[in-house]
Structure formats: structure tokens, C-alpha cells
Scaffold this motif. Sequence first.
Motif, PDB file in Angstrom:
ATOM      1  N   THR A  24       0.833  -1.202   0.000  1.00 32.46           N
ATOM      2  CA  THR A  24       0.000   0.000   0.000  1.00 32.46           C
ATOM      3  C   THR A  24       0.865   1.249   0.000  1.00 32.46           C
ATOM      4  OG1 THR A  24      -1.677  -1.210   1.229  1.00 32.46           O
ATOM      5  CG2 THR A  24      -1.889   1.162   1.196  1.00 32.46           C
ATOM      6  N   TYR A  25       1.952   1.233   0.758  1.00 34.09           N
ATOM      7  CA  TYR A  25       2.880   2.368   0.789  1.00 34.09           C
ATOM      8  C   TYR A  25       3.495   2.589  -0.592  1.00 34.09           C
ATOM      9  CZ  TYR A  25       6.943   5.181   1.977  1.00 34.09           C
ATOM     10  OH  TYR A  25       7.890   6.165   2.012  1.00 34.09           O
ATOM     11  N   ILE A  26       3.901   1.507  -1.250  1.00 31.30           N
ATOM     12  CA  ILE A  26       4.478   1.598  -2.599  1.00 31.30           C
ATOM     13  C   ILE A  26       3.435   2.138  -3.583  1.00 31.30           C
ATOM     14  CG2 ILE A  26       5.297   0.195  -4.533  1.00 31.30           C
ATOM     15  CD1 ILE A  26       6.718  -1.569  -2.498  1.00 31.30           C
ATOM     16  N   ALA A  27       2.197   1.693  -3.444  1.00 39.06           N
ATOM     17  CA  ALA A  27       1.138   2.150  -4.344  1.00 39.06           C
ATOM     18  C   ALA A  27       0.892   3.648  -4.198  1.00 39.06           C
ATOM     19  CB  ALA A  27      -0.146   1.369  -4.073  1.00 39.06           C
ATOM     20  N   ASP A  28       0.906   4.139  -2.973  1.00 38.46           N
ATOM     21  CA  ASP A  28       0.660   5.563  -2.741  1.00 38.46           C
ATOM     22  C   ASP A  28       1.836   6.426  -3.190  1.00 38.46           C
ATOM     23  OD1 ASP A  28      -1.798   4.983  -1.700  1.00 38.46           O
ATOM     24  OD2 ASP A  28      -1.138   5.048   0.388  1.00 38.46           O
ATOM     25  N   LYS A  29       3.049   5.982  -2.881  1.00 34.16           N
ATOM     26  CA  LYS A  29       4.227   6.810  -3.147  1.00 34.16           C
ATOM     27  C   LYS A  29       4.667   6.770  -4.609  1.00 34.16           C
ATOM     28  CE  LYS A  29       8.849   7.778  -1.556  1.00 34.16           C
ATOM     29  NZ  LYS A  29      10.058   7.233  -1.010  1.00 34.16           N
ATOM     30  N   ASN A  30       4.729   5.587  -5.202  1.00 37.67           N
ATOM     31  CA  ASN A  30       5.333   5.407  -6.531  1.00 37.67           C
ATOM     32  C   ASN A  30       4.338   5.094  -7.635  1.00 37.67           C
ATOM     33  OD1 ASN A  30       7.756   5.689  -5.163  1.00 37.67           O
ATOM     34  ND2 ASN A  30       8.077   3.498  -4.993  1.00 37.67           N
ATOM     35  N   GLU A  31       3.042   5.088  -7.342  1.00 39.36           N
ATOM     36  CA  GLU A  31       2.013   4.697  -8.313  1.00 39.36           C
ATOM     37  C   GLU A  31       2.307   3.317  -8.902  1.00 39.36           C
ATOM     38  OE1 GLU A  31       1.488   7.760 -11.199  1.00 39.36           O
ATOM     39  OE2 GLU A  31       0.775   9.212  -9.739  1.00 39.36           O
ATOM     40  N   GLN A  32       2.638   2.379  -8.006  1.00 38.01           N
ATOM     41  CA  GLN A  32       2.904   1.000  -8.411  1.00 38.01           C
ATOM     42  C   GLN A  32       1.903   0.067  -7.737  1.00 38.01           C
ATOM     43  OE1 GLN A  32       6.980   0.247  -7.294  1.00 38.01           O
ATOM     44  NE2 GLN A  32       7.682   0.666  -9.364  1.00 38.01           N
ATOM     45  N   VAL A  33       1.673  -1.077  -8.371  1.00 36.37           N
ATOM     46  CA  VAL A  33       0.820  -2.114  -7.818  1.00 36.37           C
ATOM     47  C   VAL A  33       1.634  -3.399  -7.811  1.00 36.37           C
ATOM     48  CG1 VAL A  33      -1.387  -3.306  -8.023  1.00 36.37           C
ATOM     49  CG2 VAL A  33      -1.173  -0.977  -8.827  1.00 36.37           C
ATOM     50  N   VAL A  34       1.515  -4.192  -6.736  1.00 32.59           N
ATOM     51  CA  VAL A  34       2.294  -5.415  -6.598  1.00 32.59           C
ATOM     52  C   VAL A  34       1.381  -6.620  -6.832  1.00 32.59           C
ATOM     53  CG1 VAL A  34       3.821  -6.732  -5.087  1.00 32.59           C
ATOM     54  CG2 VAL A  34       3.729  -4.244  -4.889  1.00 32.59           C
ATOM     55  N   PHE A  35       1.822  -7.518  -7.711  1.00 29.15           N
ATOM     56  CA  PHE A  35       1.082  -8.743  -8.003  1.00 29.15           C
ATOM     57  C   PHE A  35       1.982  -9.946  -7.761  1.00 29.15           C
ATOM     58  CE2 PHE A  35      -1.130  -5.719 -10.769  1.00 29.15           C
ATOM     59  CZ  PHE A  35      -2.458  -6.026 -10.496  1.00 29.15           C
ATOM     60  N   ILE A  36       1.391 -11.055  -7.311  1.00 26.61           N
ATOM     61  CA  ILE A  36       2.077 -12.341  -7.315  1.00 26.61           C
ATOM     62  C   ILE A  36       1.759 -12.963  -8.661  1.00 26.61           C
ATOM     63  CG2 ILE A  36       2.214 -14.612  -6.243  1.00 26.61           C
ATOM     64  CD1 ILE A  36       1.401 -13.271  -3.610  1.00 26.61           C
ATOM     65  N   VAL A  37       2.804 -13.415  -9.366  1.00 31.91           N
ATOM     66  CA  VAL A  37       2.626 -13.951 -10.712  1.00 31.91           C
ATOM     67  C   VAL A  37       3.172 -15.372 -10.780  1.00 31.91           C
ATOM     68  CG1 VAL A  37       2.689 -11.675 -11.794  1.00 31.91           C
ATOM     69  CG2 VAL A  37       4.795 -12.934 -11.511  1.00 31.91           C
ATOM     70  N   THR A  38       2.899 -16.059 -11.872  1.00 31.96           N
ATOM     71  CA  THR A  38       3.411 -17.407 -12.055  1.00 31.96           C
ATOM     72  C   THR A  38       4.935 -17.368 -12.188  1.00 31.96           C
ATOM     73  OG1 THR A  38       3.052 -17.231 -14.434  1.00 31.96           O
ATOM     74  CG2 THR A  38       1.310 -18.267 -13.147  1.00 31.96           C
ATOM     75  N   PRO A  39       5.621 -18.433 -11.791  1.00 33.11           N
ATOM     76  CA  PRO A  39       7.091 -18.425 -11.822  1.00 33.11           C
ATOM     77  C   PRO A  39       7.701 -18.242 -13.206  1.00 33.11           C
ATOM     78  CG  PRO A  39       6.284 -20.248 -10.492  1.00 33.11           C
ATOM     79  CD  PRO A  39       5.094 -19.641 -11.158  1.00 33.11           C
ATOM     80  N   ASP A  40       6.966 -18.573 -14.262  1.00 33.14           N
ATOM     81  CA  ASP A  40       7.516 -18.464 -15.614  1.00 33.14           C
ATOM     82  C   ASP A  40       7.011 -17.224 -16.350  1.00 33.14           C
ATOM     83  OD1 ASP A  40       4.939 -19.410 -15.731  1.00 33.14           O
ATOM     84  OD2 ASP A  40       5.307 -20.755 -17.415  1.00 33.14           O
ATOM     85  N   ALA A  41       6.379 -16.296 -15.639  1.00 34.26           N
ATOM     86  CA  ALA A  41       5.834 -15.085 -16.274  1.00 34.26           C
ATOM     87  C   ALA A  41       6.964 -14.142 -16.678  1.00 34.26           C
ATOM     88  CB  ALA A  41       4.893 -14.375 -15.315  1.00 34.26           C
TER      89      ALA A  41
END
Length: 104
Positions: A24-41
Motif C-alpha cells: 500500500t505504501y508503494i502504491a501511494d508513493k510510486n504509483e505501483q501495484v504489486v502482483f504475485i505472478v506465475t514463476p515463468d511469467a
Amino acid sequence: MSKNFNPERLLQVLVAPQISEKATYIADKNEQVVFIVTPDATKPEVKAAVEMLFKVEVKSVQMANLKGKVKRAGRNIGRRSDIRKAFVCLKPGQEINFAEGGAA
């Protein structure tokens, strides 16, 4: 989008959003969103999947591989599975609101 990706593959690339205090801190400060993705993505696949699913414009994608922790329960030693995170940087003015279940 310069490459054509299989839509079925793009639906499987994103596993879940990472919702935590740090994310949430990263989203507010840097306009980023964090996702968990598949290992081969790959970065282009993650970018295409986020743009397709949430109807937003992505500026860049950074990836991180996290090794699973070793855990013990008495004599038994186990290990959590490894995960891969994608830090998706959105273009200015873009936003993803997970509380509403889609793009805002």
C-alpha cells in the motif's frame, strides 16, 4: 502492444494482488501495484495481462523472485514455496482499486 499474446495465457499469469502495508505504501508513493505472478511469467506478459484485465496503461514492470522460508514443526523440516512478484508501475493518472473489484 507490439506482441500478440494468447488471452488464455494472460488470464493465468496474474495469481493475486499483494495487499500488505508495504504494498500500500508503494502504491501511494510510486504509483505501483504489486502482483504475485506465475514463476515463468515475463515482463511483457505481465504488462499485457494488467492492461487487458484492468483497462489501465502500464509504464514499466519490475520482477522479483522470493525464495521460500525453511520452517520446522518439531522434527519435521519443510519449506514454503518460492514466489515471483511483479511491481507494475502505472502511468500518471491511472489507478487500480481492488476494493471495487476492478479499474477505477
